[in-house]
Design a protein around this motif. Structure first.
Motif, PDB file in Angstrom:
ATOM      1  N   GLU A 463      45.208  52.701  39.194  1.00 51.57           N
ATOM      2  CA  GLU A 463      44.798  52.340  37.842  1.00 51.57           C
ATOM      3  C   GLU A 463      45.637  51.188  37.285  1.00 51.57           C
ATOM      4  OE1 GLU A 463      42.311  53.446  35.667  1.00 51.57           O
ATOM      5  OE2 GLU A 463      41.515  54.157  37.594  1.00 51.57           O
ATOM      6  N   ILE A 464      46.897  51.182  37.606  1.00 50.50           N
ATOM      7  CA  ILE A 464      47.796  50.150  37.053  1.00 50.50           C
ATOM      8  C   ILE A 464      47.593  48.805  37.749  1.00 50.50           C
ATOM      9  CG2 ILE A 464      50.209  49.475  36.827  1.00 50.50           C
ATOM     10  CD1 ILE A 464      50.871  52.435  36.430  1.00 50.50           C
ATOM     11  N   LEU A 465      47.527  48.849  39.081  1.00 51.42           N
ATOM     12  CA  LEU A 465      47.515  47.598  39.835  1.00 51.42           C
ATOM     13  C   LEU A 465      46.135  47.056  40.175  1.00 51.42           C
ATOM     14  CD1 LEU A 465      50.443  48.285  42.331  1.00 51.42           C
ATOM     15  CD2 LEU A 465      50.503  47.147  40.113  1.00 51.42           C
ATOM     16  N   VAL A 466      45.137  47.888  40.243  1.00 50.29           N
ATOM     17  CA  VAL A 466      43.828  47.447  40.711  1.00 50.29           C
ATOM     18  C   VAL A 466      42.799  47.378  39.594  1.00 50.29           C
ATOM     19  CG1 VAL A 466      41.962  47.909  42.346  1.00 50.29           C
ATOM     20  CG2 VAL A 466      44.329  48.385  42.984  1.00 50.29           C
ATOM     21  N   GLN A 467      42.724  48.411  38.796  1.00 51.67           N
ATOM     22  CA  GLN A 467      41.684  48.484  37.788  1.00 51.67           C
ATOM     23  C   GLN A 467      42.102  47.802  36.484  1.00 51.67           C
ATOM     24  OE1 GLN A 467      39.063  49.092  39.630  1.00 51.67           O
ATOM     25  NE2 GLN A 467      38.230  50.470  38.090  1.00 51.67           N
ATOM     26  N   THR A 468      42.431  46.477  36.511  1.00 52.14           N
ATOM     27  CA  THR A 468      42.751  45.707  35.306  1.00 52.14           C
ATOM     28  C   THR A 468      41.444  45.254  34.657  1.00 52.14           C
ATOM     29  OG1 THR A 468      44.696  44.899  36.459  1.00 52.14           O
ATOM     30  CG2 THR A 468      44.080  43.761  34.434  1.00 52.14           C
ATOM     31  N   PRO A 469      41.268  45.226  33.283  1.00 52.02           N
ATOM     32  CA  PRO A 469      40.025  44.850  32.610  1.00 52.02           C
ATOM     33  C   PRO A 469      39.523  43.472  33.045  1.00 52.02           C
ATOM     34  CG  PRO A 469      41.538  45.800  31.042  1.00 52.02           C
ATOM     35  CD  PRO A 469      42.281  45.666  32.320  1.00 52.02           C
ATOM     36  N   VAL A 470      38.132  43.276  33.144  1.00 49.39           N
ATOM     37  CA  VAL A 470      37.523  42.036  33.649  1.00 49.39           C
ATOM     38  C   VAL A 470      37.770  40.861  32.720  1.00 49.39           C
ATOM     39  CG1 VAL A 470      35.331  40.948  34.309  1.00 49.39           C
ATOM     40  CG2 VAL A 470      35.748  43.361  34.819  1.00 49.39           C
ATOM     41  N   GLY A 471      37.639  41.019  31.393  1.00 49.67           N
ATOM     42  CA  GLY A 471      37.858  39.928  30.423  1.00 49.67           C
ATOM     43  C   GLY A 471      39.242  39.346  30.530  1.00 49.67           C
ATOM     44  N   ALA A 472      40.174  40.232  30.593  1.00 54.69           N
ATOM     45  CA  ALA A 472      41.557  39.771  30.694  1.00 54.69           C
ATOM     46  C   ALA A 472      41.760  39.018  31.986  1.00 54.69           C
ATOM     47  CB  ALA A 472      42.510  40.950  30.597  1.00 54.69           C
ATOM     48  N   SER A 473      41.034  39.432  33.012  1.00 57.68           N
ATOM     49  CA  SER A 473      41.172  38.756  34.306  1.00 57.68           C
ATOM     50  C   SER A 473      40.607  37.342  34.244  1.00 57.68           C
ATOM     51  CB  SER A 473      40.438  39.573  35.373  1.00 57.68           C
ATOM     52  OG  SER A 473      40.460  38.922  36.606  1.00 57.68           O
ATOM     53  N   SER A 474      39.452  37.166  33.524  1.00 57.96           N
ATOM     54  CA  SER A 474      38.845  35.824  33.439  1.00 57.96           C
ATOM     55  C   SER A 474      39.730  34.869  32.669  1.00 57.96           C
ATOM     56  CB  SER A 474      37.482  35.922  32.752  1.00 57.96           C
ATOM     57  OG  SER A 474      36.626  36.782  33.502  1.00 57.96           O
ATOM     58  N   GLN A 475      40.307  35.433  31.575  1.00 60.02           N
ATOM     59  CA  GLN A 475      41.199  34.577  30.797  1.00 60.02           C
ATOM     60  C   GLN A 475      42.408  34.157  31.616  1.00 60.02           C
ATOM     61  OE1 GLN A 475      42.113  36.649  27.220  1.00 60.02           O
ATOM     62  NE2 GLN A 475      39.991  36.611  26.440  1.00 60.02           N
ATOM     63  N   LEU A 476      42.884  35.090  32.359  1.00 64.85           N
ATOM     64  CA  LEU A 476      44.040  34.771  33.182  1.00 64.85           C
ATOM     65  C   LEU A 476      43.688  33.713  34.219  1.00 64.85           C
ATOM     66  CD1 LEU A 476      45.562  38.319  33.755  1.00 64.85           C
ATOM     67  CD2 LEU A 476      46.544  36.456  32.405  1.00 64.85           C
ATOM     68  N   GLN A 477      42.458  33.889  34.774  1.00 61.87           N
ATOM     69  CA  GLN A 477      42.064  32.915  35.793  1.00 61.87           C
ATOM     70  C   GLN A 477      41.857  31.524  35.163  1.00 61.87           C
ATOM     71  OE1 GLN A 477      38.603  34.440  37.723  1.00 61.87           O
ATOM     72  NE2 GLN A 477      39.742  36.114  38.740  1.00 61.87           N
ATOM     73  N   SER A 478      41.239  31.439  33.940  1.00 60.24           N
ATOM     74  CA  SER A 478      41.034  30.140  33.273  1.00 60.24           C
ATOM     75  C   SER A 478      42.349  29.483  32.941  1.00 60.24           C
ATOM     76  CB  SER A 478      40.207  30.334  31.992  1.00 60.24           C
ATOM     77  OG  SER A 478      38.945  30.867  32.320  1.00 60.24           O
ATOM     78  N   ALA A 479      43.242  30.303  32.453  1.00 63.39           N
ATOM     79  CA  ALA A 479      44.556  29.753  32.101  1.00 63.39           C
ATOM     80  C   ALA A 479      45.283  29.250  33.323  1.00 63.39           C
ATOM     81  CB  ALA A 479      45.391  30.813  31.385  1.00 63.39           C
ATOM     82  N   ALA A 480      44.950  29.874  34.407  1.00 58.98           N
ATOM     83  CA  ALA A 480      45.664  29.471  35.614  1.00 58.98           C
ATOM     84  C   ALA A 480      45.101  28.216  36.241  1.00 58.98           C
ATOM     85  CB  ALA A 480      45.622  30.625  36.633  1.00 58.98           C
ATOM     86  N   GLN A 481      43.805  27.883  35.923  1.00 57.63           N
ATOM     87  CA  GLN A 481      43.214  26.703  36.546  1.00 57.63           C
ATOM     88  C   GLN A 481      43.748  25.423  35.888  1.00 57.63           C
ATOM     89  OE1 GLN A 481      39.020  27.096  36.228  1.00 57.63           O
ATOM     90  NE2 GLN A 481      38.889  28.749  37.781  1.00 57.63           N
ATOM     91  N   PRO A 482      44.094  24.272  36.618  1.00 56.83           N
ATOM     92  CA  PRO A 482      44.614  23.001  36.045  1.00 56.83           C
ATOM     93  C   PRO A 482      43.482  22.184  35.423  1.00 56.83           C
ATOM     94  CG  PRO A 482      44.490  22.860  38.435  1.00 56.83           C
ATOM     95  CD  PRO A 482      44.148  24.257  38.088  1.00 56.83           C
ATOM     96  N   LYS A 483      43.695  21.588  34.276  1.00 54.04           N
ATOM     97  CA  LYS A 483      42.692  20.761  33.588  1.00 54.04           C
ATOM     98  C   LYS A 483      42.623  19.365  34.225  1.00 54.04           C
ATOM     99  CE  LYS A 483      43.087  23.050  29.117  1.00 54.04           C
ATOM    100  NZ  LYS A 483      43.350  22.891  27.669  1.00 54.04           N
ATOM    101  N   GLN A 484      41.329  18.791  34.362  1.00 51.03           N
ATOM    102  CA  GLN A 484      41.152  17.436  34.907  1.00 51.03           C
ATOM    103  C   GLN A 484      41.453  16.379  33.817  1.00 51.03           C
ATOM    104  OE1 GLN A 484      40.426  16.740  38.015  1.00 51.03           O
ATOM    105  NE2 GLN A 484      40.227  18.936  38.592  1.00 51.03           N
ATOM    106  N   PRO A 485      42.159  15.244  34.105  1.00 50.69           N
ATOM    107  CA  PRO A 485      42.461  14.198  33.097  1.00 50.69           C
ATOM    108  C   PRO A 485      41.183  13.416  32.716  1.00 50.69           C
ATOM    109  CG  PRO A 485      43.238  13.551  35.274  1.00 50.69           C
ATOM    110  CD  PRO A 485      42.781  14.959  35.409  1.00 50.69           C
ATOM    111  N   ALA A 486      41.016  13.127  31.476  1.00 50.28           N
ATOM    112  CA  ALA A 486      39.794  12.415  30.993  1.00 50.28           C
ATOM    113  C   ALA A 486      39.820  10.931  31.364  1.00 50.28           C
ATOM    114  CB  ALA A 486      39.706  12.541  29.469  1.00 50.28           C
TER     115      ALA A 486
END
Length: 506
Positions: A463-486
């Protein structure tokens, strides 16, 4: 989708199973001891519905009685005052058959019964036959002489004349069968007619004649059905709750059981007390050590050093006196007043002067001590070896010529060992139902508790390590992705109106 739902349900099932196992294990830890205790109480009481009732009624343990005689080597020299020399002969082994008769349940939580006994000679286990001759003291002659010691001289001379007429001597040479089960002797008729009441029997005289094809009296013991605290204790014997052989109330008490079963749930502080009609007294054995018999845990009980001690060594035994050296017990008051003594074989655990007074004795604990091995949870004996010696005090009696110049001595006549061990089908049944099943239950409770805790731990980690909420996971993944320069052209391209491209000039 289906596989994903199953994956979600799996940890939940795992957690529920762990919780169930842990709760069941904890409940068993709390309840199993009580359940085992109730089952033991139910199965060891004297009740036709109990597991041990048939074992109590028809003892399944094969009992054997081994007799060792002390063959006298120098009877003529003893009559001249010399030291006796003996040689141990035997064993002469008898199979002992026991079964209870006249079983009557009473209203006061007791049951009355007689235990019938019979003996059958076992040649294959014996060293010798019943036709072997043994030289031993003539108990009737020496016993009658001792009882006449303080009588008028006229009576002594009359007894001497009677002995001479019937060719009675201080020592006799008779077969094992005669000594054990009886022989015709005119002296018995003479004593019975001239001195009524001196002998408690008529006809054949033998050391074990009254034990064969007979019983030890009417026992009444508590069943434990209504009051478990008194289970197997003797209420009375032959209608009496107190003896009259001895000189103190304590020595005359009938204590303990009838010697077949004891109260369950023993501890090392427990003792085994039982009443023995043959010894005319109650005996008490003490705990020595723990052990294992055929996979069954046992407590070993042995005779304390004070069992046959005299009153000067152990004051509570003063009531058994008149006493001689410590280590032998005077049983004349319950054995037709003959100067008979009970002790351990070869005077083991007795005053050394007793063994030193007779050539041919070698007391040692390995061969001559007694023990009882008892299953402490049920109080049922698993293995036993009870060994006792019978001796006769002899000496010259002034006025009775047959006693010659015999120096005072406690002369051993024989010692016997009663042994029995549970074996075969009764042992297997006992082990399965009263040892194996409780042991499996005890192990199962801890296995269930441990397994439940392990499963719950796995569920918690998942429950602690595997079943983390999906929304929180997406935010974490977005935050982790690098932004492209304009690019500098990007705003111009975004803001420029859409229009058709001009045709190239021809």
């Amino acid at each position: 989708m289906g596989s994903r739902a199953c994956a979600c349900r799996a940890p939940l099932v795992l957690g529920c199973a762990g919780l169930l196992c842990a709760v069941l294990g904890a409940v068993m830890i709390l309840l199993v001891p009580t359940i085992i205790e109730q089952q033991v109480f139910k199965n060891v009481r004297i009740d036709p519905n109990s597991l041990s009732f048939n074992m109590w009624k028809e003892i399944p343990v094969p009992f054997y009685m081994s007799i060792y005689f002390f063959d006298i080597l120098n009877p003529e020299e003893i009559l001249k005052g010399e030291k006796p020399a003996v040689q141990e002969r035997g064993p002469y082994v008898y199979r002992e058959f026991r079964h209870k008769t006249n079983i009557t349940f009473n209203d006061n939580d007791t049951v009355s019964f007689r235990e019938h006994r019979s003996f059958r000679f076992q040649p294959d286990r014996s060293r010798g036959s019943e036709s072997d001759y043994i030289m031993m003291p003539n108990i009737l002659v020496m016993g009658a002489a001792a009882m006449m010691e303080h009588k008028p001289m006229e009576l002594k001379l009359l007894l001497t004349l009677a002995f001479s007429t019937m060719r009675q001597r201080a020592f006799m040479n008779r077969t094992v069968r005669e000594i054990m089960w009886g022989y015709d002797d005119p002296l018995v008729d003479f004593i019975s007619n001239r001195f009524p009441g001196m002998l408690p029997f008529k006809g054949k005289f033998g050391l074990f004649a009254e034990l064969n094809d007979s019983d030890s009296g009417l026992f009444t013991v508590f069943t434990g059905v209504k009051n478990f605290s008194r289970i197997h204790l003797v209420d009375n014997w032959n209608g009496i709750s107190k003896l009259n052989y001895w000189h103190s109330d304590q020595c005359n008490m009938i204590n303990g059981t009838s010697g077949q079963m004891w109260a369950p749930f023993m501890t090392p502080e427990s003792s085994l007390e039982f009443y023995s009609p043959e010894a005319c007294r109650s005996m008490r054995l003490t705990f020595k050590e723990t052990g294992v018999y055929e996979g069954i845990p046992i407590y070993r009980f042995v005779a304390p050093n004070t069992l046959f001690a005299n009153g000067s060594v152990y004051p509570p035994n003063e009531g058994f006196c008149p006493c001689r050296e410590s280590g032998i017990m005077n049983v004349s008051t319950c054995r037709f007043n003959a100067p008979l003594f009970l002790s351990h074989p070869h005077f083991y655990n007795a005053d050394p002067v007793l063994a030193e007074a007779v050539t041919g004795l070698d007391p040692n604990p390995e061969e001559h001590s007694l023990f009882l091995d008892v299953h402490p949870v049920t109080g049922i004996p698993m293995n036993c070896s009870v060994k006792l010696q019978l001796s006769l005090f002899i000496k010259a009696i002034r006025g009775i010529g047959q006693t010659g110049k015999i120096a005072p001595v406690v002369l051993p006549m024989l010692w016997f060992g009663e042994s029995g061990a549970m074996e075969g089908e009764p042992l297997q049944t006992f082990y399965k139902q009263l040892v194996l099943v409780p042991k499996v239950l005890q192990y199962a409770q801890y296995v269930l508790l441990g397994l439940g805790c392990f499963l719950l731990l796995i569920f918690a980690v998942y429950e602690i390590l595997v079943q983390t909420p999906v929304g929180a996971s997406s935010q974490l993944q977005s935050a982790a992705q690098p932004k492209q320069p304009a690019s500098p052209c990007t705003p111009l391209l975004q803001d420029a109106p859409s229009r058709p491209l001009a045709s190239p000039p021809v």
